[in-house]
Design an enzyme around this catalytic site. Structure first.
Site, PDB file in Angstrom:
ATOM      1  N   ASP A   1       2.674   6.389   1.704  1.00 35.64           N
ATOM      2  CA  ASP A   1       4.002   6.907   2.052  1.00 35.64           C
ATOM      3  C   ASP A   1       3.967   7.852   3.248  1.00 35.64           C
ATOM      4  OD1 ASP A   1       5.132   7.129  -1.432  1.00 35.64           O
ATOM      5  OD2 ASP A   1       4.795   5.433  -0.096  1.00 35.64           O
TER       6      ASP A   1
ATOM      7  N   ARG B   1      14.554  -0.167  -7.147  1.00 32.63           N
ATOM      8  CA  ARG B   1      13.396  -0.757  -7.836  1.00 32.63           C
ATOM      9  C   ARG B   1      12.930   0.125  -8.982  1.00 32.63           C
ATOM     10  NH1 ARG B   1       9.869  -3.807  -7.135  1.00 32.63           N
ATOM     11  NH2 ARG B   1       8.423  -2.306  -7.976  1.00 32.63           N
TER      12      ARG B   1
ATOM     13  N   VAL C   1      -2.335  -0.706   0.703  1.00 33.73           N
ATOM     14  CA  VAL C   1      -1.571  -0.669  -0.557  1.00 33.73           C
ATOM     15  C   VAL C   1      -0.432  -1.694  -0.560  1.00 33.73           C
ATOM     16  CG1 VAL C   1      -0.198   0.788  -2.097  1.00 33.73           C
ATOM     17  CG2 VAL C   1      -2.179   1.758  -0.898  1.00 33.73           C
TER      18      VAL C   1
ATOM     19  N   ARG D   1      17.894   7.579   1.149  1.00 36.92           N
ATOM     20  CA  ARG D   1      17.347   7.296  -0.181  1.00 36.92           C
ATOM     21  C   ARG D   1      16.316   8.343  -0.597  1.00 36.92           C
ATOM     22  NH1 ARG D   1      13.941   2.948  -0.235  1.00 36.92           N
ATOM     23  NH2 ARG D   1      13.588   3.759  -2.334  1.00 36.92           N
TER      24      ARG D   1
ATOM     25  N   LYS E   1      10.932  13.080  -4.924  1.00 34.51           N
ATOM     26  CA  LYS E   1      11.717  11.891  -5.302  1.00 34.51           C
ATOM     27  C   LYS E   1      10.974  11.056  -6.337  1.00 34.51           C
ATOM     28  CE  LYS E   1      11.553   8.051  -2.759  1.00 34.51           C
ATOM     29  NZ  LYS E   1      11.155   6.836  -3.494  1.00 34.51           N
ATOM     30  N   ASN E   2       9.695  10.795  -6.091  1.00 33.26           N
ATOM     31  CA  ASN E   2       8.956   9.877  -6.959  1.00 33.26           C
ATOM     32  C   ASN E   2       8.557  10.490  -8.284  1.00 33.26           C
ATOM     33  OD1 ASN E   2       9.343   7.918  -5.117  1.00 33.26           O
ATOM     34  ND2 ASN E   2       7.315   8.069  -4.191  1.00 33.26           N
TER      35      ASN E   2
ATOM     36  N   ARG F   1       6.025  -6.597  -4.458  1.00 28.94           N
ATOM     37  CA  ARG F   1       6.151  -5.606  -5.554  1.00 28.94           C
ATOM     38  C   ARG F   1       6.232  -6.259  -6.940  1.00 28.94           C
ATOM     39  NH1 ARG F   1       8.414  -0.753  -2.945  1.00 28.94           N
ATOM     40  NH2 ARG F   1       7.554   0.387  -4.673  1.00 28.94           N
ATOM     41  N   PRO F   2       5.237  -7.059  -7.348  1.00 26.91           N
ATOM     42  CA  PRO F   2       5.267  -7.668  -8.678  1.00 26.91           C
ATOM     43  C   PRO F   2       5.119  -6.608  -9.775  1.00 26.91           C
ATOM     44  CG  PRO F   2       3.134  -7.993  -7.635  1.00 26.91           C
ATOM     45  CD  PRO F   2       4.008  -7.339  -6.602  1.00 26.91           C
ATOM     46  N   VAL F   3       5.418  -6.964 -11.027  1.00 25.83           N
ATOM     47  CA  VAL F   3       5.311  -6.026 -12.151  1.00 25.83           C
ATOM     48  C   VAL F   3       4.450  -6.576 -13.292  1.00 25.83           C
ATOM     49  CG1 VAL F   3       7.497  -4.840 -11.645  1.00 25.83           C
ATOM     50  CG2 VAL F   3       7.498  -6.902 -13.120  1.00 25.83           C
TER      51      VAL F   3
ATOM     52  N   CYS G   1      10.736  -5.956  -1.899  1.00 31.46           N
ATOM     53  CA  CYS G   1      11.517  -5.096  -1.005  1.00 31.46           C
ATOM     54  C   CYS G   1      10.923  -5.191   0.388  1.00 31.46           C
ATOM     55  CB  CYS G   1      11.541  -3.661  -1.507  1.00 31.46           C
ATOM     56  SG  CYS G   1      10.012  -2.784  -1.166  1.00 31.46           S
TER      57      CYS G   1
ATOM     58  N   LEU H   1       1.436  -6.056 -14.084  1.00 29.00           N
ATOM     59  CA  LEU H   1       0.590  -5.068 -14.770  1.00 29.00           C
ATOM     60  C   LEU H   1       1.392  -4.300 -15.823  1.00 29.00           C
ATOM     61  CD1 LEU H   1      -1.378  -3.653 -11.686  1.00 29.00           C
ATOM     62  CD2 LEU H   1      -2.203  -5.293 -13.410  1.00 29.00           C
TER      63      LEU H   1
END
Ligand code: EPZ
Length: 449
Positions: free
Chosen positions: A317, A100, A339, A409, A30-31, A129-131, A124, A133
């Site tokens: 995960d 996301r 994490v 999902r 998936k990822n 979950r900031p962005v 979530c 970076l």
């Protein structure tokens, strides 16, 4: 709250204590699928992607790409994506808010079109979950990035409309930030060096996909990536890697039911930390061939500590699934989640099944119990849902799990694959009480929503 798929009133009924046996086929990752699909935007020619899993998230990424003007044809796990006529550079909030990972389009869209307007993904269930970076890295490559009204507006000033190579040090080896910046740098002018880059196999798979389109990337799989920008990329036909997290989940299904099972295709090295911890917990792992391993359960589940870390450390995960196993261990173990700041919500549901778990900050202390008992439980996020299924397989009696929108999902045909191994697991429609559509029928029906 993003990644918040519509609630689903069907439930899974899981009868525990049934031995499993046999082989399970592992789907594409998936990822990897999500970010490689976003990477298509870097190219102006049609590409073919193979081994793409049939998941709700994959169909949501397809909806984002379609909204930007990509033409898509799909046949089973093979997708034809044609990004030659991108018509929009703004991703629609109503789709981004459900996925996301759709934020991953910002890098390729900006690099290719010189402008991108992507709603902020927001937090979530597992964390804020900031962005920042991602944003700081794009600014270092010369982009002008503003966040207004919940949307990230990114554009390349000047007439040349090309990003500039830059030296970027990531404060944290973020998977998403590494992927965003690596993709953006493929079309930049000059060299970009990303230091403290993420080394996850899905990042390497994305790099190999970009290289198959003509990108020049060195240091794949290491902490330092060097990308020499090129003016354009070309068409390719690429198969993504198998899903190491799905494979790890099934290995734990074997360990928790004391069953011998085998999984393939996988890349054993990509499961290094998981295999090491399963061996520490008493299972034997046999590498049967370069892409197939089997698990042989031990007499007892040994209490084993884990700490989640960026790759090649123990994957976050797999944390919930491993904790499910530890609830039935022969002693006390500690699970430390480093994490994500809010990824222990499954503990309360395990406790409903009779597990003995205490949480202190980002640590959980698990005192193994001889037996879990089936109970009604609620999935709170994707990996928690898989962990509750595993606990249900190991428990006495019936577990009824709701919150299946999370499971669908990220797991393709989970109950069908488990049934093939001998599990007693059925999806029941919450309204009719009848046996419901299978996960893939549901995925298909969700595609249109
Ligand atoms: C990817 O998320 C995966 N998702 C996640 O899988 C996985 O858990 C995660 O990597 C870590 O392995 C996809 O690939 C679609 P990160 P991502 O950026 O890229 C912080 C699953 O279950 N951070 O490595 O979002 C962040 O808040 C999902 O399949 C910043 O602070 O993960 C987190 O605490 C869940 N600022 C940590 O870094 C940033 O700009 C790791 O996040 C970016 C991240």
């Amino acid at each position: 709250m993003s990644n918040s798929p519509e609630a689903d009133n069907s439930v899974l009924e899981i009868w525990g204590q049934h031995p499993l046996a046999g082989h399970v086929s592992i789907s594409g990752a998936k990822n990897s699928a999500l970010v490689v699909m976003a990477g298509i935007l870097l190219c102006s020619q049609p590409c073919r992607l193979r081994n793409i899993p049939n998941l709700v998230d994959v169909h949501r990424m397809a909806a984002v790409l379609t909204a930007l003007g990509v033409k898509i044809k799909q046949e089973d796990d093979c997708w034809e994506l044609d990004p030659s006529d991108i018509s929009h550079t703004r991703a629609p909030y109503e789709i981004v808010s459900k996925l996301r990972a759709s934020f991953f389009v910002i890098g390729p869209l900006l690099a290719r079109m010189g402008v991108a307007r992507i709603p902020l993904p927001g937090g979530c269930a597992i964390g804020a979950r900031p962005v920042e970076l991602h944003v700081r890295g794009l600014q270092a490559m010369g982009a002008n990035v503003q966040i207004e009204h919940g949307t990230v507006h990114a554009c390349i000033p000047g007439i040349r409309k090309r990003l500039q190579g830059a030296n970027i040090y990531l404060d944290y080896p973020s998977v998403g930030a590494t992927e965003t910046l690596m993709m953006a740098a493929t079309l930049a002018e000059g060299d970009t060096v990303i230091d403290n880059a993420a080394q996850e196999p899905e990042v390497a798979d994305l790099a190999n996909f970009c290289r198959a389109m003509g990108a020049r990337i060195r240091g794949v799989g290491t902490k330092t990536l060097t990308i020499s920008g090129v003016p354009s990329l070309h068409s390719t036909d690429y198969a993504i890697v198998p899903d190491r997290i799905e494979a790890g989940t099934f290995l734990i299904a074997g360990a928790i039911t004391r069953s011998k099972i085998s999984v393939s295709p996988i890349v054993p090295e990509q499961l290094g930390a998981v295999i090491a911890k399963l061996q520490e917990a008493g299972s034997q792992i046999v590498v049967e061939s370069p892409n197939r391993i089997s698990l042989i359960p031990g007499d007892e589940i040994q209490a084993t500590d884990i700490q989640t870390l960026p790759y090649p450390g123990f994957p976050t995960d797999m944390q919930a699934q491993f904790m499910a196993l530890m609830t039935l261990s022969n002693g006390s173990s500690m699970v430390t989640e480093t994490v994500f700041e809010n990824r222990l919500r499954h503990v309360a549901e395990f406790s409903r099944m009779g597990a003995n778990v205490r949480v202190n900050g980002n640590c959980a202390i698990i005192q193994g119990v001889p037996m879990l008992s089936g109970a009604p439980v609620m999935a709170t996020d994707l990996r928690a849902s898989a962990a509750l299924v595993l606990a249900g397989l190991g428990a006495q009696g019936k577990t009824v799990m709701s919150g299946l929108q999370h499971l669908d999902r990220g797991y393709e045909q989970l109950e069908r694959k488990l049934t093939k191994l001998g599990a007693r697991i059925t999806r029941i429609d919450g309204t009719t009480g009848q046996v419901a559509e299978t996960s893939e029928e549901i995925t298909a029906s969700r595609r249109s929503r």
